[in-house]
Every structure is written in C-alpha cells, then in structure tokens.
Scaffold this active site. Structure first.
Site, PDB file in Angstrom:
ATOM      1  N   HIS A 272      15.362  82.840  87.662  1.00  0.00           N
ATOM      2  CA  HIS A 272      14.885  81.398  88.681  1.00  0.00           C
ATOM      3  C   HIS A 272      13.529  81.624  89.114  1.00  0.00           C
ATOM      4  O   HIS A 272      12.274  80.863  88.884  1.00  0.00           O
ATOM      5  CB  HIS A 272      15.868  80.935  89.794  1.00  0.00           C
ATOM      6  CG  HIS A 272      17.190  80.624  89.166  1.00  0.00           C
ATOM      7  ND1 HIS A 272      17.495  79.781  88.242  1.00  0.00           N
ATOM      8  CD2 HIS A 272      18.304  81.290  89.425  1.00  0.00           C
ATOM      9  CE1 HIS A 272      18.610  79.634  87.879  1.00  0.00           C
ATOM     10  NE2 HIS A 272      19.188  80.558  88.535  1.00  0.00           N
ATOM     11  N   ASP A 323      21.958  78.962  81.910  1.00  0.00           N
ATOM     12  CA  ASP A 323      22.614  79.363  83.305  1.00  0.00           C
ATOM     13  C   ASP A 323      23.874  78.508  83.345  1.00  0.00           C
ATOM     14  O   ASP A 323      25.109  79.088  82.889  1.00  0.00           O
ATOM     15  CB  ASP A 323      21.812  78.907  84.214  1.00  0.00           C
ATOM     16  CG  ASP A 323      21.838  79.534  85.605  1.00  0.00           C
ATOM     17  OD1 ASP A 323      22.920  79.784  85.724  1.00  0.00           O
ATOM     18  OD2 ASP A 323      21.187  79.030  86.505  1.00  0.00           O
TER      19      ASP A 323
HETATM   20 ZN   LIG Z   1      22.829  82.055  87.419  1.00  0.00          ZN
END
Ligand SMILES: [Zn+2]
Length: 450
Positions: A272, A323
């Site tokens: 991220h 994810d």
């Molecule tokens: Zn994750």
C-alpha cells in the site's frame, strides 16, 4: 515437464532496447519446467506444438492476497461504513474458517486467479490458529492448506507467514484476532521454521503492520527472513490512523520505524504505502524496497491514492496485488496505477504499458522470491499467459499495440491460456484442474455461513 513446445501467435518478449511484440513465436520447455528456447518469426504452428492464440505475456504475479477476503465480495458493498467496519465483517468470515473449509475456498480463489492469468500468488497469511487461539495438531495446518490449494489450482505460491501479535500499539489482541497470534516473535519464528519450500511453493515472512508487531520484535522477523534469504512483506501506512497512532506511540512514522529496525531492503515489499512523507519516500527508495500497490482494493476501501510514481522514481520497484479480491483482474490492477495518477495530476503518461506489464510480471515475481520467473526467455520458468486480441474488448488495434491493448482494454475474461512450469493449466478459457470454478467458489463461500 519437458519436451513440450508451444507456439504463440504473438508474444511480448524482452529486447535490448525494451520489450517488443513478436509474431509466430515458438517456445520450447526444457527440464525443470524452464524455457529452453524462444524463437520468434518461426513460421506457422508446426505439427506437435500447442497453439496459443493472442498475445503471450509472462505469467502474472499477484503479489498481495488474503484468499479468504474473496468471501466478502458483494457483502461489503451494501451500505457505507469505513475501512474499520469493513474489517469487522472480514473478521466474521475469518472466524468461520478451518483447515478444510480454507482449503476448499482457497483452491477456488486460486483457480479464479489462474483463469485471470495469474501464475504466482503471494499469500499474506495470518489466519494461523483455531478460533480463540487454540493450536491445531499441525500448528501450520492453515498454511499447509493454502500451499495445497495453490497446488490444486496449478499455480505457484509464496506463503508469506505473518507475524501478528497486537491489536494496536500496546494493545492486546481482540477476541477475533486471537487466532492470528503466536504470543511473541520468537514463537512465531519457531512455528514458521517448520514450513518448507516445495516445487510450487516458497516460504516468506510478513510483519502484519507496525500496529500488530511491537517495535522491539520487528527485528526478530526481519532477522528470520534474512537468515532464510526469504521475501519479507509488511502492510504500510494504508490508513492515516496508523500513522497517527505510530507517531503518538513512537514519535516517528511507520516507515521510519521499519527502517530503524532493519525491516526495509531489497528483499522487502511494503504493501500500500498510501500515506507517506517525503522522508518516507526517500527511505523506501534508498533501501530499494519494493512497493506493492493494490489499486482495486485501495479504491474499494477508500484508502486514497498512493504515490506510486514518486516511489518508482526514488528507486522502488513496483509490484501489484489484488489484496481483498474486490475483483481479481491483473489488467485492471495494472491500468489503475496509471489512471489513478492521471486523475490526481490531470496529466497523462506516467507509466507505459510495458512498465505496467513489468510491475505485474518480473518485478512482482521478484517481490515474491521467484526471480527466475516473469520473462519469456531461455532459462526462465515456463510461466505464461495468453490474452485474446480478438474479443469485443480487444479487437481493432493492431498486434504491435498488443501491450497497450492488454493493459488498457483487456480484462481477466480475455485470458485464454495459462501455462505454469510448462504445464497447460488453463486452455481456451477453461481451467483443466478445477473444472467448474464458479461452482467451487459458490459452494465454498456458502459453507462458511458467516
Ligand atoms: Zn493486505
């Protein structure tokens, strides 16, 4: 798997001056499931070769996955909520899984990945123990279920066994989190020691986040990964709340905290990296830490747009992950990197299609500890994905624009063939090992009754 020969109508191949699309490409598979020869302009498909129509790409690497999040699809789109209410729903599904039901679910999820062109997955795995934290007879029963699921789906896996010890800075695990915890980092390492690499599976480590691993134990996880020369992944600054809490607890940003405890480096991937200071960007770049962007999840969870372009310019390789599996589509993930940047800057042209294919290919594989995959060239693993160039989404542009068409217009539904280690696991859009993936998904998710 050797002696096989594939013939691709077009293939995206490395070249001294940058990647090029070549036609009539013969790819022979040698011992160990590696590519023996690549021959462009070889003429028509010879007898005995397997014809792969469309554009052949290196297999796609999905560098960040939590397989069980696939069960949340749809459910978490009702109403509004925040990242943190989304997480409450996620914990409900986490609480319903055991090794058998996780094997069934993950097999179906990895089969969906295969159908979308993914040949290697990085599974960021923290669902270690039984609800409440009781140990299974095999303390790695859940991890072994994931490794077996990847085998059944025919893809490679890097099991990123995740250290998860606290609910926040100085906070004990909450009830749903008890099954994630090993007590301390030494106990985590002792359990992870029992996990071994196999043909299709490699073992890596993960720090869940600076929230979940106390600062004085970060070094233990980093040391474990260094000793095994294994990849090390960590969720980083996805939400500003994590930054605020870290500054309160330690007086530094999460990136600085990781740097000070030896977590950053060329074998590390920060996932991220959405909310960073200029110094954070410099620390990540200077240490050659890979940054794994997960654009479809980051937009789904309203995280924000991470500074992927600045990170790449400062020295970070970029990888891509699905994810939470709001969708599983490596082409959507790749183009989102460029399209997000366009929206933010109101200018175009931050990433070429070639750079985006590399993020989802060679750099993604390197981030997962498979540096010998992600290129169609002699000596590399024979992992590739063929995208049709004659569907309603991809027809029109000439084949010389195959990379641009694949990245900016194709979807997972345009994947026709997937080969892993020379083995043809998706043929004409059909998974050859899991015959009805949609039913497998529906059945596995219904069984959770969360
Ligand atoms: Zn994750």
């Amino acid at each position: 798997m050797s002696g096989l020969t594939y013939w691709a109508e077009y293939a995206w191949l490395p070249h001294a001056n940058g990647p090029v699309v070549e036609r009539d490409v013969l790819v022979t598979v040698g011992p160990g499931g590696r590519i023996a020869h690549v021959t462009p302009d070889s003429g028509p498909c010879p007898p005995g070769a397997v014809r792969l129509g469309g554009l052949l790409l290196p297999g796609r690497a999905n560098a960040h996955s939590h397989a069980f999040h696939r069960a949340l699809r749809g459910t978490v789109q009702v109403g509004s909520g925040t990242f943190w209410t989304w997480r409450d729903t996620m914990y409900r599904f986490a609480g319903a899984l055991d090794p058998d039901s996780y094997l069934a679910l993950a097999t179906a999820v990895y089969a969906e990945m295969a159908l979308s062109g993914i040949t290697a997955v990085g599974e960021f795995h923290y669902l270690h123990h039984a609800p409440g934290g009781a140990r299974y007879t095999d303390p790695n029963a859940m991890g072994h279920a994931l490794v077996e699921a990847a085998a059944r789906a025919g893809i490679r896996i890097t099991l990123l066994d995740t250290c998860y010890l606290s609910a926040g800075f100085g906070a004990d695990l909450t009830k749903p989190q008890l099954r994630f915890g090993d007590g301390d980092a030494d106990a985590w390492a002792a359990r992870a020691d029992a996990l071994k690499d196999t043909g299709h599976a490699r073992i890596g480590a993960a720090v869940h986040s600076v929230r979940a691993v106390p600062a004085d134990q970060l070094g233990t996880v980093a040391h474990w990964a260094a000793m095994r020369r294994a990849p090390l992944h960590v969720h980083l600054s996805e939400q500003t709340a994590e930054n605020d809490a870290c500054l309160t607890a330690h007086g530094v940003t999460p990136t600085r905290l990781l740097a000070d405890h030896g977590v950053l480096g060329p074998r590390t991937s920060a996932v991220h990296a959405t909310h960073l200071t200029d110094e954070d960007v410099r620390l990540l770049g200077d240490s050659s830490t890979t940054v794994c962007m997960c654009p479809t999840t980051e937009r789904d969870l309203a995280d924000g747009i991470g500074p992927a372009r600045r990170l790449a310019s400062s020295g970070c390789p970029i990888s891509l992950g699905s994810d939470s599996h709001a969708v599983i589509d490596p082409f959507e993930e790749a183009r989102a990197l460029e399209l997000n940047e366009r929206l933010r800057t109101r200018t175009r042209g931050h990433w070429t299609a070639h750079a985006l294919l590399r993020a989802g290919g060679e750099d993604g594989h390197a981030s997962l500890g498979w540096p010998e995959a992600g290129r169609i060239e002699a000596g590399a693993l024979a992992d590739f994905t063929a995208v049709a160039l004659d569907t309603v989404r991809t027809a029109g542009p000439g084949p010389q624009l195959g990379a641009e068409t694949a990245v900016f217009a194709a979807s997972a539904a345009d994947v026709r063939h997937v080969v892993v280690g020379g083995r043809h696991i998706v043929r004409d859009g059909e998974h050859r090992l899991v015959p009805d993936v949609a039913t497998a998904l529906r059945t596995a998710i219904a069984a959770l009754d969360a």
